[in-house]
Design an enzyme around this catalytic site. Structure first.
Site, PDB file in Angstrom:
ATOM      1  N   CYS A   1       0.882  -1.162   0.000  1.00 41.06           N
ATOM      2  CA  CYS A   1       0.000   0.000   0.000  1.00 41.06           C
ATOM      3  C   CYS A   1       0.918   1.209   0.000  1.00 41.06           C
ATOM      4  O   CYS A   1       1.475   1.557   1.032  1.00 41.06           O
ATOM      5  CB  CYS A   1      -0.926   0.013   1.214  1.00 41.06           C
ATOM      6  SG  CYS A   1      -1.953   1.503   1.272  1.00 41.06           S
TER       7      CYS A   1
ATOM      8  N   CYS B   1      -0.514   4.282   2.302  1.00 38.11           N
ATOM      9  CA  CYS B   1      -0.593   4.200   3.763  1.00 38.11           C
ATOM     10  C   CYS B   1      -0.146   2.809   4.220  1.00 38.11           C
ATOM     11  O   CYS B   1       1.041   2.511   4.150  1.00 38.11           O
ATOM     12  CB  CYS B   1      -1.999   4.560   4.266  1.00 38.11           C
ATOM     13  SG  CYS B   1      -3.369   3.850   3.338  1.00 38.11           S
ATOM     14  N   SER B   2      -1.049   1.985   4.706  1.00 38.62           N
ATOM     15  CA  SER B   2      -0.658   0.637   5.141  1.00 38.62           C
ATOM     16  C   SER B   2      -1.846  -0.309   5.078  1.00 38.62           C
ATOM     17  O   SER B   2      -2.027  -1.138   5.961  1.00 38.62           O
ATOM     18  CB  SER B   2      -0.080   0.669   6.564  1.00 38.62           C
ATOM     19  OG  SER B   2      -1.048   1.116   7.478  1.00 38.62           O
ATOM     20  N   CYS B   3      -2.655  -0.189   4.023  1.00 40.85           N
ATOM     21  CA  CYS B   3      -3.796  -1.077   3.851  1.00 40.85           C
ATOM     22  C   CYS B   3      -3.302  -2.524   3.826  1.00 40.85           C
ATOM     23  O   CYS B   3      -2.309  -2.829   3.152  1.00 40.85           O
ATOM     24  CB  CYS B   3      -4.528  -0.776   2.544  1.00 40.85           C
ATOM     25  SG  CYS B   3      -5.171   0.895   2.474  1.00 40.85           S
TER      26      CYS B   3
END
Lengths: 217, 97
Positions: free
Chosen positions: A121, A124-126
């Site tokens: 991602c 962000c940090s999906c």
């Protein structure tokens, strides 16, 4: 990791641990904002401090185990595999896992002898947290997020995975409401193994795509 | 509501500099790819970011790009791809002969 050993505290000169400073210099603007907001909401009785602690405990408690069970089931059951690839969220719920759909959907992408998938991602940090727990720090790092789309094979090599040229590397950037899970290939030499044994071979990193599953034995 | 694009359509990501909360990465703007699948209708994150929870839904697609198109000096095999989930309003059709 050095320094992690059982001992009493009589140190020979060559074995002393110099004092380390506390790494407690991370009270950034946003951390202060979070503390202030949380204290206000607790003060107003919207929730309790124990509610927050329990929420963190719940998130910390999730492991890649659920994902490993899903992969193992797909390895032994071709009909489940078909359903997983068609609608991963529904397939997981049929195993009794509350995928907690809300608005995010789960998509399983399968590795084959000529295609290797890996997830990132960049924004962000999906990450499919409901299925495999919290993402590792490196997954959230700027280095991983920027380099995996730019030079995936170099990054995979740093993780110990070198793929031949005839294998297509497919990077998935989770930019929207879909969360991706890699369905790794079943390792050789696992014929006749039960689901529980197979699930033990499925690692978190193989479901992100930076590694292959463990081999038996 | 129907999706404007079909699987296999060639599309280009619009090269636009928009303010606010955008989920179209800079690195893919202006790049040509192909619709790999229609993912469904979702509320636009650009509006959700401002609390407009009753905003209309938009079509989301998984768009597949050849890495060699995204990065001119991509060192890997030509068939390596980058799949990104993009909203319809960020895509424009590419004329094919």
């Amino acid at each position: 990791m050095s320094g992690m050993h059982e001992h009493d505290h009589e140190h020979p000169p060559e074995h002393r641990h110099p004092p380390q400073p506390d790494a407690d210099d991370t009270l950034t603007y946003h951390r202060k904002l979070e503390i202030a907001l949380r204290e206000l909401l607790i003060g107003k009785g919207v929730f309790t401090a124990d509610d927050v602690r329990a929420g963190v405990e719940d998130m910390d408690g999730r492991t890649p185990g659920r994902g490993a069970e899903v992969v193992a089931r797909a390895w032994v059951d071709p009909e489940f595999r078909r359903r997983l690839l068609a609608d991963a969220g529904a397939a997981c719920e049929s195993l009794g896992f509350d995928w907690n759909t809300r608005h995010v959907r789960l998509v399983a992408v399968e590795n084959t002898p000529d295609t290797h998938n890996v997830i990132v991602c960049t924004l962000c940090s999906c990450y499919p947290r409901a299925l495999i727990g919290l993402p590792p720090s490196w997954y959230k790092s700027l280095a991983y997020r920027s380099r995996m789309v730019r030079e995936p094979r170099a990054v995979l090599k740093e993780f110990g995975l070198e793929l031949p040229g005839h294998v297509t590397v497919r990077v998935h950037d989770s930019t929207a409401d879909l969360r991706y899970l890699v369905l790794p290939m079943r390792p050789e030499g696992t014929e006749g193994m039960g689901e529980t044994e197979l699930a033990a071979l499925v690692t978190r990193d193989s479901m992100i795509g930076v590694a292959l599953p463990r081999r038996p034995g | 509501m129907k999706p404007a694009f079909s699987v296999g359509d060639r599309v280009r990501v619009r090269k636009v500099d928009a303010p606010g909360h955008i989920r179209t990465p800079f690195y893919i703007r202006g790049v040509e790819g192909e619709i790999e699948r229609f993912c469904g209708f979702f509320r636009n994150p650009e509006e959700l970011a401002y609390g407009r929870y009753d905003c209309e839904q938009r079509a989301l697609y998984r768009v597949r790009f050849l890495q060699s198109r995204v990065w001119p000096d991509y060192a890997g095999p030509r068939r390596d791809t980058l799949d990104i989930d993009l909203y319809e309003h960020w895509l424009e059709p590419v004329k094919t002969r």
